[in-house]
Enzyme design. Structure first.
Site, PDB file in Angstrom:
ATOM      1  N   HIS A  40      13.336   4.741 -44.213  1.00  0.00           N
ATOM      2  CA  HIS A  40      12.970   4.704 -45.638  1.00  0.00           C
ATOM      3  C   HIS A  40      14.224   4.514 -46.489  1.00  0.00           C
ATOM      4  CE1 HIS A  40       9.473   7.322 -44.243  1.00  0.00           C
ATOM      5  NE2 HIS A  40       8.855   6.365 -44.889  1.00  0.00           N
ATOM      6  N   GLN A 157      -0.001  -3.655 -42.023  1.00  0.00           N
ATOM      7  CA  GLN A 157      -0.045  -3.183 -43.418  1.00  0.00           C
ATOM      8  C   GLN A 157       0.625  -4.202 -44.347  1.00  0.00           C
ATOM      9  OE1 GLN A 157       0.582   0.957 -44.998  1.00  0.00           O
ATOM     10  NE2 GLN A 157       2.676   0.251 -45.245  1.00  0.00           N
ATOM     11  N   ARG A 191       6.416  10.403 -38.100  1.00  0.00           N
ATOM     12  CA  ARG A 191       5.691  11.134 -37.051  1.00  0.00           C
ATOM     13  C   ARG A 191       6.607  11.584 -35.923  1.00  0.00           C
ATOM     14  NH1 ARG A 191      -0.090   9.573 -37.138  1.00  0.00           N
ATOM     15  NH2 ARG A 191      -0.366   8.546 -39.133  1.00  0.00           N
TER      16      ARG A 191
END
Ligand code: PAF
Length: 280
Positions: A40, A157, A191
């Site tokens: 990120h 996505q 995760r």
């Protein structure tokens, strides 16, 4: 030196952004669900370099979880997230509540994603991409960024976001960013925090299988290569959900090696569902 600013209220965010936009400044946007990692951060750093301001949203979006337990277990780590981003000088972290993102009065109209939400993730997580489209649509309406940044780890996505951006006519440039990996090859993911040390080792079979496919691309036609790759994957301990070779643009199954393809994989490592992909 200033540090990243934390904002909860949409009105406060919009007033800062509209002043900047009136002054001709560019806004980069990185939507996230928090539990931030170096992957990120790489998106945020890129967005901060390419724009006058970067907005990072943190919102764990309930509508994209088709499994209640997965939603409950999703890590929420706001303090650590802010710590990770503290050196971003031209940044805002926007942490809205659910009523802000999903107001009772809404202009949102769902649309048909065609094959994009029928294959791979779509097949195994019904309704997931409807939730993603809804939340990203609403976030785009609030932030109205110049450019929005998404990781290629969520390959499907990204295809969905591109289609929805065009469908709703947002004047936003969608920027795809490479998957960041641990030294071991494991794709960075929020995760991964839920994996034990042993599971982190077991999970390497995902990337190893993708590399096996890439290395053997010229040796077999796609349908035979899938069979070989399944044998390879099954030498590990993970439970496979899907392993598909699809065309990059359409996400249709690759029948011959004429167009660019991507190999996508999803599997359970213990109770943790992991995904990865590799361009072939
Ligand atoms: O990729 C994610 O983290 C989420 O799907 C997104 C784009 C932030 C929407 O909730």
């Amino acid at each position: 030196m200033s540090t990243i600013q934390l904002i909860h209220k949409k009105e406060e965010l919009k007033s800062i952004l509209s002043a900047l936009k009136s002054a001709g400044k560019s806004i980069g946007f990185v939507p996230t669900m928090g539990a931030l990692h170096e992957g990120h951060k790489a998106l945020v750093v890129k967005a901060s370099r390419e724009n006058d301001l970067v907005v990072v949203s943190i919102f764990v979006n309930p509508t994209q979880f088709n499994n209640k337990e997965d939603l409950a277990l999703y890590p929420r780590t706001l303090d650590a997230d802010l710590e990770l981003l503290k050196t971003i000088e031209n940044g805002i972290v926007f942490v809205p509540d659910a009523a802000t993102i999903y107001p009772e009065k809404t202009s949102f109209k769902p649309f048909d994603l065609g094959i994009l939400d029928k294959v791979m993730e779509g097949k195994h997580r019904p309704g997931h991409f409807d939730g993603v489209v809804h939340v990203v649509h609403n976030l785009f309406e609030i932030v109205e960024p110049t450019k929005a940044y998404f990781g290629q780890k969520d390959f499907q996505q990204l295809a969905v976001i591109r289609k929805m951006n065009a469908h709703y006519g947002f004047p936003i440039e969608i920027i795809a960013c490479e998957t960041l990996r641990e030294e071991s090859g494991l794709a960075m993911s929020s995760r991964n925090m839920r994996l034990s040390e042993q599971e982190k080792k077991d999970a390497l079979i995902l990337f190893e299988t993708l590399q096996f496919v890439k290395e053997n691309r010229s040796n077999y036609p796609p349908n035979e290569l899938i069979v070989k790759a399944l044998e390879f994957f099954n030498s590990g301990n993970l439970i496979l959900e899907y392993l598909d070779i699809v065309e990059v643009e359409s996400l249709e199954n690759t029948m011959s090696w004429n167009n660019s393809s991507v190999c996508c994989i999803a599997a359970y490592c213990g109770t943790v569902r992991l995904i990865d992909n590799l361009l072939l």
